[in-house]
Design an enzyme around this catalytic site. Structure first.
Site, PDB file in Angstrom:
ATOM      1  N   GLY A 115       0.798  -1.214   0.000  1.00  0.00           N
ATOM      2  CA  GLY A 115       0.000   0.000   0.000  1.00  0.00           C
ATOM      3  C   GLY A 115       0.830   1.262   0.000  1.00  0.00           C
ATOM      4  O   GLY A 115       0.398   2.302   0.483  1.00  0.00           O
ATOM      5  N   SER A 116       2.037   1.186  -0.543  1.00  0.00           N
ATOM      6  CA  SER A 116       2.962   2.318  -0.497  1.00  0.00           C
ATOM      7  C   SER A 116       2.717   3.337  -1.598  1.00  0.00           C
ATOM      8  O   SER A 116       3.227   4.447  -1.549  1.00  0.00           O
ATOM      9  CB  SER A 116       4.401   1.808  -0.624  1.00  0.00           C
ATOM     10  OG  SER A 116       4.566   1.177  -1.887  1.00  0.00           O
ATOM     11  N   GLY A 117       1.961   2.946  -2.648  1.00  0.00           N
ATOM     12  CA  GLY A 117       1.772   3.834  -3.786  1.00  0.00           C
ATOM     13  C   GLY A 117       2.867   3.713  -4.826  1.00  0.00           C
ATOM     14  O   GLY A 117       2.922   4.477  -5.772  1.00  0.00           O
ATOM     15  N   LEU A 118       3.750   2.725  -4.651  1.00  0.00           N
ATOM     16  CA  LEU A 118       4.833   2.507  -5.621  1.00  0.00           C
ATOM     17  C   LEU A 118       4.575   1.267  -6.477  1.00  0.00           C
ATOM     18  O   LEU A 118       5.470   0.798  -7.171  1.00  0.00           O
ATOM     19  CB  LEU A 118       6.185   2.369  -4.900  1.00  0.00           C
ATOM     20  CG  LEU A 118       6.611   3.556  -4.033  1.00  0.00           C
ATOM     21  CD1 LEU A 118       7.954   3.282  -3.370  1.00  0.00           C
ATOM     22  CD2 LEU A 118       6.684   4.842  -4.846  1.00  0.00           C
ATOM     23  N   SER A 120       3.663  -1.833  -5.360  1.00  0.00           N
ATOM     24  CA  SER A 120       4.367  -2.985  -4.787  1.00  0.00           C
ATOM     25  C   SER A 120       3.643  -4.306  -5.018  1.00  0.00           C
ATOM     26  O   SER A 120       4.289  -5.330  -5.244  1.00  0.00           O
ATOM     27  CB  SER A 120       4.629  -2.770  -3.295  1.00  0.00           C
ATOM     28  OG  SER A 120       3.440  -2.490  -2.602  1.00  0.00           O
ATOM     29  N   SER A 121       2.301  -4.321  -4.984  1.00  0.00           N
ATOM     30  CA  SER A 121       1.577  -5.587  -5.191  1.00  0.00           C
ATOM     31  C   SER A 121       1.811  -6.125  -6.602  1.00  0.00           C
ATOM     32  O   SER A 121       2.156  -7.297  -6.791  1.00  0.00           O
ATOM     33  CB  SER A 121       0.078  -5.394  -4.967  1.00  0.00           C
ATOM     34  OG  SER A 121      -0.175  -5.014  -3.650  1.00  0.00           O
ATOM     35  N   GLU A 153      -4.099 -10.353 -11.504  1.00  0.00           N
ATOM     36  CA  GLU A 153      -4.601  -9.418 -10.485  1.00  0.00           C
ATOM     37  C   GLU A 153      -6.020  -8.939 -10.761  1.00  0.00           C
ATOM     38  O   GLU A 153      -6.893  -8.981  -9.905  1.00  0.00           O
ATOM     39  CB  GLU A 153      -3.696  -8.194 -10.422  1.00  0.00           C
ATOM     40  CG  GLU A 153      -2.400  -8.399  -9.699  1.00  0.00           C
ATOM     41  CD  GLU A 153      -1.688  -7.074  -9.530  1.00  0.00           C
ATOM     42  OE1 GLU A 153      -1.927  -6.401  -8.517  1.00  0.00           O
ATOM     43  OE2 GLU A 153      -0.908  -6.695 -10.427  1.00  0.00           O
ATOM     44  N   ASP A 165       1.598  -0.462 -13.423  1.00  0.00           N
ATOM     45  CA  ASP A 165       2.553  -1.052 -12.489  1.00  0.00           C
ATOM     46  C   ASP A 165       3.198  -2.315 -13.053  1.00  0.00           C
ATOM     47  O   ASP A 165       4.408  -2.531 -12.928  1.00  0.00           O
ATOM     48  CB  ASP A 165       1.861  -1.395 -11.165  1.00  0.00           C
ATOM     49  CG  ASP A 165       1.267  -0.180 -10.487  1.00  0.00           C
ATOM     50  OD1 ASP A 165       1.569   0.947 -10.935  1.00  0.00           O
ATOM     51  OD2 ASP A 165       0.489  -0.357  -9.532  1.00  0.00           O
TER      52      ASP A 165
END
Length: 347
Positions: A115-118, A120-121, A153, A165
Site C-alpha cells: 500500500g505504499s503507492g509505488l 508494490s503488489s 490481479e 505497475d
C-alpha cells in the site's frame, strides 16, 4: 516440462508515477485511451523459488510474516493473505504445465510496505512470474509477463487497479505508456540524456507518509465517476493524460521548471478524480516542501497515503529535508534504474 532443481531468484523494480496515473484504469483507458509517464527506482520486490521433495507448495511472505502451505494440486485455494502468489502458481500450472502441479517453496519480500503507492503488489506479482518462468524455463517476453500479471490481479482475482505497475516493473526505466481497449498497450522508452537523469535524481525526495492504504476504494470511486459520465472527473483525467505528454517533453529538454509546473498541475487534477486522494497531512507536507523551495510534489499511486514524491533543485534539498523533519513520516533514498524484472538460477 521439467522444472529446475536449483534455487531461482528474481527481483522487479518499484516505480514512481510521474504523470498520467489513473488514466491506465478502465473504463477511462478503453473509452479515451490512457497515457502514463513513469520511472523505476532502486527499491524492489523479490522472489525466491526452491524445489521441494515432499509434494507440497509452501508460500512465505517474509516481510509480512504470512505463510500458506498446501498439497501441490492444480488449483491452490486463494482465500488467504497470499492469494496473489497462489494465483500466479495456478495460472502458470494451467497455461504452461498442462495442469500438472509441482512442489516448491516460494518466498517473497519487498523493500517497502504494502500500500505504499509505488506499485508494490503488482511488482511482486511480476517478480513471482519472472522467478517461476526461470524455474520452469518458460520463454516469456516482457509484454507476456506484464499482461499475465495484469490478468492474474485484475481478472482472476478481481482486484481494482490499472495497468502501469505491471508494465513498469517488467520493462524498467523511464517509459511513456499508452493504454487502449482490447488490452492494447504500447511502451515507449524515453532516451533521456544522463545529465537529466542525474539532475532529477539529485533533486528527488521520497517521503513515506507512514500510512499504508488500500487503493481499491479510491480506484473504485474513480471508475464509478467515469462510468457515470461525471464531467469534472473525466476532464481531470483528460488533463492528467495531457500532462504525461507535457512532462515527457520537459524531461527530454531538461526543463525542470516546466517539470515542476506539470507536477503541481497534475496533483491539482488528480485530487478532482475521487475523494480521499489527499489528506491534511499530505497537503501540509507538499506545501511545506514548496515553501522551502521544491519544484512540486505529488502522491505516487492512487492516493490516501503512501509515498509523496517531491522534486527539488538539488541545492535546496537540505532546506526542504529540514522542513520535512517536522512531520511524522520518513525519507527513503533511491536512484533511477534502467533494468526491469530479472531472474537468475543460483548455481
Amino acid at each position: 516440462m521439467h522444472e529446475n532443481l536449483k534455487k531461482v531468484r528474481a527481483k522487479a523494480p518499484l516505480r514512481l508515477g510521474l504523470a498520467g496515473g489513473g488514466t491506465d484504469v478502465a473504463p477511462y483507458s478503453d473509452n479515451f485511451g490512457g497515457m502514463v509517464l513513469n520511472a523505476t527506482i532502486s527499491l524492489y520486490a523479490y522472489c525466491t523459488v526452491d524445489p521441494r521433495g515432499d509434494g507440497q507448495v509452501r508460500l512465505e511472505a517474509l516481510d509480512l510474516g504470512e505463510v500458506f502451505q498446501h498439497a501441490a494440486v492444480p488449483v491452490l485455494p486463494v482465500n488467504h493473505e497470499l492469494a496473489l502468489v497462489a494465483q500466479v502458481y495456478n495460472r502458470l500450472v494451467a497455461v504452461y504445465c498442462n495442469g500438472r502441479p509441482f512442489a516448491v517453496t516460494i518466498r517473497t519480500h519487498a523493500d517497502v510496505p504494502p500500500g505504499s503507492g509505488l506499485g508494490s503488489s503488482s511488482t511482486m506479482v511480476v517478480a513471482v512470474i519472472a522467478a517461476l518462468a526461470e524455474y520452469l524455463r518458460l520463454p516469456l517476453g516482457e509484454y507476456e509477463i506484464a499482461q499475465l500479471a495484469f490478468v492474474i490481479e485484475r481478472r482472476d482475482l478481481g482486484l481494482s487497479g490499472g495497468k502501469q505497475d505491471q508494465y513498469a516493473a517488467t520493462f524498467g526505466g523511464f517509459n511513456l505508456m499508452e493504454f487502449y481497449a482490447d488490452d492494447r498497450v504500447i511502451i515507449n522508452p524515453l532516451r533521456l540524456r544522463q545529465w537529466i537523469i542525474s539532475e532529477l535524481e539529485a533533486g528527488l525526495i521520497l517521503y513515506f507518509s507512514g500510512r499504508s492504504r488500500s487503493s481499491a476504494a479510491i480506484i473504485d470511486e474513480q471508475v464509478r465517476n467515469v462510468q457515470a459520465g461525471k464531467a469534472d472527473s473525466i476532464e481531470a483525467m483528460h488533463q492528467l493524460k495531457d500532462q504525461a505528454r507535457q512532462m515527457k517533453e520537459a524531461l527530454l529538454l531538461g526543463d525542470f521548471n516546466a517539470f515542476g509546473q506539470v507536477m503541481r498541475a497534475g496533483w491539482r487534477a488528480k485530487r478532482e478524480m475521487a475523494a480521499n486522494i489527499s489528506t491534511d497531512e499530505i497537503e501540509q507536507v507538499v506545501d511545506a516542501a514548496i515553501a522551502a523551495g521544491a519544484h512540486g510534489g505529488k502522491i505516487s499511486g492512487a492516493g490516501g497515503g503512501g509515498f509523496v514524491m517531491i522534486s527539488v533543485p538539488p541545492e535546496k534539498k537540505p532546506t526542504v529535508l529540514k522542513a520535512l523533519a517536522g512531520f511524522s513520516g520518513r525519507v527513503f533514498s533511491c536512484h533511477f534504474t534502467q533494468e526491469g524484472a530479472q531472474a537468475w538460477t543460483v548455481q
